[in-house]
Design an enzyme around this catalytic site. Structure first.
Site, PDB file in Angstrom:
ATOM      1  N   HIS A 119      -0.442  -2.087  -8.846  1.00 52.98           N
ATOM      2  CA  HIS A 119      -0.269  -0.640  -8.986  1.00 52.98           C
ATOM      3  C   HIS A 119       1.094  -0.197  -8.463  1.00 52.98           C
ATOM      4  O   HIS A 119       1.847   0.505  -9.166  1.00 52.98           O
ATOM      5  CB  HIS A 119      -1.383   0.085  -8.225  1.00 52.98           C
ATOM      6  CG  HIS A 119      -1.278   1.577  -8.300  1.00 52.98           C
ATOM      7  ND1 HIS A 119      -1.917   2.312  -9.263  1.00 52.98           N
ATOM      8  CD2 HIS A 119      -0.591   2.472  -7.525  1.00 52.98           C
ATOM      9  CE1 HIS A 119      -1.638   3.596  -9.092  1.00 52.98           C
ATOM     10  NE2 HIS A 119      -0.843   3.719  -8.044  1.00 52.98           N
ATOM     11  N   GLU A 120       1.402  -0.606  -7.248  1.00 54.80           N
ATOM     12  CA  GLU A 120       2.674  -0.190  -6.642  1.00 54.80           C
ATOM     13  C   GLU A 120       3.872  -0.822  -7.356  1.00 54.80           C
ATOM     14  O   GLU A 120       4.940  -0.209  -7.433  1.00 54.80           O
ATOM     15  CB  GLU A 120       2.695  -0.550  -5.156  1.00 54.80           C
ATOM     16  CG  GLU A 120       1.629   0.156  -4.332  1.00 54.80           C
ATOM     17  CD  GLU A 120       1.698   1.674  -4.446  1.00 54.80           C
ATOM     18  OE1 GLU A 120       2.804   2.218  -4.662  1.00 54.80           O
ATOM     19  OE2 GLU A 120       0.633   2.313  -4.337  1.00 54.80           O
TER      20      GLU A 120
ATOM     21  N   HIS B 139       5.061   1.422 -10.159  1.00 53.48           N
ATOM     22  CA  HIS B 139       5.982   2.466  -9.692  1.00 53.48           C
ATOM     23  C   HIS B 139       7.358   1.880  -9.390  1.00 53.48           C
ATOM     24  O   HIS B 139       8.394   2.439  -9.770  1.00 53.48           O
ATOM     25  CB  HIS B 139       5.433   3.126  -8.425  1.00 53.48           C
ATOM     26  CG  HIS B 139       4.146   3.868  -8.616  1.00 53.48           C
ATOM     27  ND1 HIS B 139       3.947   4.761  -9.639  1.00 53.48           N
ATOM     28  CD2 HIS B 139       2.991   3.855  -7.885  1.00 53.48           C
ATOM     29  CE1 HIS B 139       2.730   5.283  -9.540  1.00 53.48           C
ATOM     30  NE2 HIS B 139       2.117   4.730  -8.503  1.00 53.48           N
TER      31      HIS B 139
END
Length: 354
Positions: A17-18, A21
């Site tokens: 997920h990170e 980003h």
């Protein structure tokens, strides 16, 4: 061993997920200050270029800290100074990576562990061989309107995307009950009333069989996509129950509960192959859940920040950073309160064995 596997799986979901980003911020020219896996005290940290890479003690989250996320900044490479479309891509990228991870896990599960590619199309019905060697049907669903080659669309209003939906639905059905079934028959949608699922010979609800197609890249992708839709639908219904107050408080679970579920799944499997298959299934469900939840328009989440971007798009000017910051702070307080409550539930379940 199960706990270690669970922490690795949960850490992978957070990291993916990170990373979404992170990579989109880097490609957009936004300055990334720190990329962290885990929360709390630092275990390891290394700085490469302008970015610190950290591993922290608590495997309950992570973050990608960018320059100027919550305040006006003169740095031309700060998040708020990036073009609006770039900021929106960065915000959505975390959830998209969760969806990619979930889909990949499902593809691996179907291609490696399934003998064929299951469908939701009726192949046959339960039969009985009579004393005179003739064949008669013991399937009530056949007797009440279902036919071979019918494709399930919904049962009692619950949509059927994949074979997993059928498993979920039939776990709640009782033999002998009448149901409204919508099928696709000869290219047309047909509604069947008062369909009963029961094998009159043994009382089983499963009185029909479904087709399994020969596996190839296309059928594997199709089945994986259908199962992705199933999981998204189930998660959506669960979130609806959560926010409408229809979910029991004891059903709310946090990171400790997630780790416990993965650990139990690994330890209760009969062999390594089954453990891997079950873990892939749980991982896909959790990572899709993380992706959907993060896109909700809740302050403090990616979806909440995305909402402010949409407001900026409509207003043609951004909301003042301090005003947006207050909203996100309130959202984070509520989210941390929910996490504390969920963690308390998890610990109580672990202690009491509930």
């Amino acid at each position: 061993m199960g706990v270690i596997i669970a922490i690795i799986v949960f850490g992978l979901i957070v990291t993916v997920h990170e990373f979404g980003h992170f990579i989109c911020a880097k490609l957009s020219g936004i300055k990334v200050l720190e990329f962290s896996v885990g929360m709390g005290p630092k275990l390891l940290q290394k700085k490469k270029g302008e970015t610190k890479y950290s591993l922290r003690a608590l495997p309950i989250g992570g973050y990608c800290a960018m320059e100027g996320e919550d305040s006006t900044n003169s740095d031309p490479r700060s998040f708020r100074n990036a073009k609006l479309w770039k900021r929106m891509i960065v915000l959505v990228a975390g959830a998209m990576m969760n969806f990619v991870l979930g889909f990949v896990a499902l593809v691996i599960m179907v291609s490696v562990f399934e003998k064929n590619a299951p469908t939701t199309v009726v192949r046959d019905f339960a039969k009985i061989r009579n004393e005179d060697q003739s064949i008669s049907y013991s399937s009530m669903s056949y007797e009440t309107g279902l036919q071979i080659d019918d494709k399930f669309i919904s049962i009692d209003g619950t949509k059927v995307f994949s074979d997993i939906d059928l498993v979920y639905i039939f776990d709640t059905l009782n033999p002998g009950e009448a149901h409204t079934v919508v099928v696709k028959r000869n290219g047309e949608k047909v509604t069947l009333e008062n369909v009963v699922f029961e094998n009159t010979e043994n009382g089983s609800k499963y009185d029909f069989a479904i087709y399994g197609k020969k596996k190839n890249p296309l059928t594997v992708l199709k089945v994986s996509g259908d199962r992705f839709m199933t999981m998204s639908h189930v998660i959506g219904l669960s979130l609806k129950q959560l926010f409408t107050g229809n979910m029991k408080k004891d059903d709310v679970s946090g990171p400790v509960g997630v780790v416990s579920v993965i650990s139990d799944t690994a330890e209760q499997s009969r062999n390594v192959s089954e453990a891997i298959e079950n873990i892939l299934y749980i991982m896909s469900l959790i990572t899709i859940n993380v992706g959907i939840f993060n896109l909700l328009p809740i302050p403090g989440l990616d979806g909440g920040r995305l909402l402010f971007c949409l407001i900026e798009l409509v207003r043609r000017k951004p909301v003042k950073p301090e005003h947006e910051g207050y909203v996100h702070l309130a959202g984070m307080v509520l989210l941390f309160s929910l996490m504390i409550f969920a963690t308390y539930n998890d610990i109580v379940r672990l202690v009491t064995g509930g």
